[in-house]
Design a protein around this motif. Structure first.
Motif, short mmCIF file in Angstrom:
data_model
loop_
_atom_site.label_atom_id
_atom_site.label_comp_id
_atom_site.label_asym_id
_atom_site.label_seq_id
_atom_site.Cartn_x
_atom_site.Cartn_y
_atom_site.Cartn_z
N HIS A 207 0.81 -1.23 0.00
CA HIS A 207 0.00 0.00 0.00
C HIS A 207 0.84 1.28 0.00
N HIS A 208 2.17 1.16 0.14
CA HIS A 208 3.04 2.34 0.01
C HIS A 208 3.90 2.27 -1.27
N GLU A 209 3.57 1.36 -2.17
CA GLU A 209 4.22 1.33 -3.48
C GLU A 209 3.55 2.38 -4.37
N THR A 210 4.26 2.86 -5.39
CA THR A 210 3.70 3.85 -6.30
C THR A 210 3.84 3.36 -7.74
N LEU A 211 3.02 3.92 -8.64
CA LEU A 211 2.98 3.44 -10.02
C LEU A 211 4.30 3.61 -10.74
N THR A 212 5.06 4.64 -10.37
CA THR A 212 6.33 4.94 -11.06
C THR A 212 7.52 4.21 -10.47
N GLY A 213 7.29 3.40 -9.43
CA GLY A 213 8.36 2.57 -8.90
C GLY A 213 9.22 3.20 -7.83
N ASP A 214 8.81 4.35 -7.29
CA ASP A 214 9.62 4.99 -6.26
C ASP A 214 9.02 4.83 -4.87
N GLY A 215 8.16 3.82 -4.71
CA GLY A 215 7.55 3.56 -3.41
C GLY A 215 8.35 2.59 -2.58
N VAL A 216 7.78 2.19 -1.45
CA VAL A 216 8.43 1.24 -0.54
C VAL A 216 7.45 0.10 -0.23
N ILE A 225 1.68 -4.02 -8.87
CA ILE A 225 0.96 -3.68 -7.64
C ILE A 225 -0.48 -4.19 -7.76
N HIS A 226 -0.92 -4.95 -6.77
CA HIS A 226 -2.28 -5.51 -6.83
C HIS A 226 -3.33 -4.40 -6.70
#
Length: 343
Positions: A207-216, A225-226
Motif C-alpha cells: 500500500h506504500h508502493e507507487t505506479l512509477t516505482g519509487d515507493g516502498v 501492484i495488486h
C-alpha cells in the motif's frame, strides 16, 4: 449540528456527537454541556475537531455509513488484535473476520451515503479510526468497481489491517533495511495466517508502493501492484491528508482531493481515483463556508454526483443573536454561486 475546531468552542455549548476511547468506551456523551475543564481535557488528549449543537441546525442530520455500535465493535476488535500482537500472542482471526462481516453488511445497506470522515479522534483512538475509515472507503471503491462478495471481503480485511506492521516492536520505517518497514512486517504477520487469503497480506505489503516505482518497500511498478493495494493506497492517503499532523498542516477535504488528483498516474491509480471521487463528500455536512456572494452558512445537504454543489443554510442574526432570516441555497440550482472558503 456544526463541525468546528476545538479552539472556537466555548463553555456552555453542547456536544453534538459522542466521543469514544479506543476500546469503545464513552469518553463524553452527546448532549453534554461543555465546561472549561472538558474543553481543556479534549485538547490535552489530542482532539482538534468536534460537533456542537446549534439551535438553527437542529433538523440537520449527519449521514453515517456505519452505526456507532458497529464502530465500537470494530474498534474493540482492533484493540484486542493489536494488544495480542504487542504481547507476542496470536490474534483471533475468526473474530476479526466476523467484525468485517458486520461492517460489510452495513456498508452495503448505506452505500449511497457519501463518505464524511467526521469521527472525533484522540491520541488514544486515532490508529483504530484510521484503519476503520480506510477499510470503509476501500470497500465503497471496490463496490463501484464491481467486485464480488469474496473480493470485497479480502479487500476489507487487507484495508483494515494495512498498518498492522506498525504494532510490531521490530518495525522501524527509518531503517535502511526494507524488511523492518511496517509494510514488510505487516506482510510477514498476515501471510502466516492460513485462514486469510495471501492477497490480504499483499495489501499490507504494497500500500506504500507507487505506479512509477519509487515507493516502498520494494519499488514495484504499476502492473506489479495488486488492485487491492492501489485502492487501499488512495483511501490511506486521503485519511492521512485530513488527519495526520506528521507532515505539517492538515488539508481540508476539497484540498486533499485536488492534491490527490495531481498524483494520478504517478503515485495513485487514475481509475481508482475516479471511483474514489464518487464516494466522498468534498464539503461535509456541518461545515461552515463562505460563498462568492460573501454570505456565510453551513452545509446541510449533499448531492450524490455533484460533490462541489451542496445545499447551504444561511442564518442572518442581529447584534443580539436574534434570528432575522433563515434561507437555504442549493448550489446545484444556484449555478452562479460557488464556495469561496471553508471557515
Amino acid at each position: 449540528m456544526k463541525y468546528v475546531h476545538l479552539d472556537s468552542v466555548e463553555p456552555g455549548q453542547y456536544l453534538g456527537r459522542t466521543i469514544y476511547s479506543s476500546n469503545g468506551a464513552i469518553l463524553l456523551a452527546d448532549n453534554v454541556q461543555l465546561t472549561v475543564f472538558m474543553i481543556n481535557t479534549l485538547n490535552r488528549i489530542g482532539v482538534t475537531m468536534i460537533y456542537i449543537k446549534d439551535p438553527n441546525l437542529e433538523d440537520v442530520e449527519i449521514p453515517e455509513i456505519l452505526s456507532d455500535e458497529t464502530k465500537r465493535l470494530v474498534m474493540t476488535q482492533m484493540g484486542q488484535t493489536f494488544a495480542a500482537i504487542q504481547s507476542g500472542k496470536e490474534f483471533n482471526t475468526r473474530s476479526v473476520s466476523m467484525s468485517i462481516n458486520t461492517l460489510l453488511d452495513e456498508i452495503m445497506k448505506n452505500r449511497d451515503v457519501l463518505i464524511q470522515l467526521n469521527d472525533i479522534r484522540t491520541q488514544d483512538n486515532q490508529m483504530y479510526i484510521h484503519a476503520m475509515n480506510v477499510c470503509m472507503m476501500a470497500v465503497l471503491i471496490g463496490m463501484n468497481m464491481g467486485m464480488n462478495a469474496t473480493q470485497l471481503k479480502d479487500l476489507a480485511m487487507g484495508a483494515l489491517l494495512h498498518d498492522i506492521g506498525k504494532v510490531e516492536l521490530l518495525t522501524d520505517d527509518e531503517s535502511d533495511d526494507p524488511r523492518r518497514h511496517h509494510t514488510w512486517r505487516g506482510f510477514e504477520l498476515l501471510k502466516s495466517k492460513r485462514e486469510f487469503s495471501l492477497l490480504i497480506a499483499h495489501v499490507a505489503f504494497q500500500h506504500h508502493e507507487t505506479l512509477t516505482g519509487d515507493g516502498v518497500p520494494r519499488g514495484l511498478m504499476n502492473e506489479d501492484i495488486h488492485l487491492y493495494a492501489k485502492i487501499t493506497a488512495v483511501a490511506n492517503m486521503y485519511d492521512n491528508l485530513l488527519f495526520d499532523m506528521s507532515a505539517g498542516k492538515r488539508k481540508l477535504p476539497h484540498e486533499a482531493c485536488e492534491y490527490m488528483l495531481a498524483l494520478a498516474e504517478t503515485k495513485l491509480d487514475r481509475d481508482v481515483l475516479i471511483q474514489f471521487l464518487k464516494i466522498v463528500s468534498i464539503y461535509p455536512t456541518g461545515t461552515s463556508v463562505r460563498l462568492t456572494n460573501r454570505e456565510t452558512g453551513v452545509v446541510v445537504g449533499q448531492h450524490r454526483g455533484l460533490p462541489t454543489r451542496p445545499i447551504i443554510r444561511i442564518v442572518k442574526q442581529d447584534a443580539t443573536d436574534k434570528v432575522l432570516e433563515i434561507k437555504e441555497l442549493d448550489l446545484a440550482k444556484e449555478t452562479t454561486l460557488f464556495i469561496e472558503q471553508v471557515l
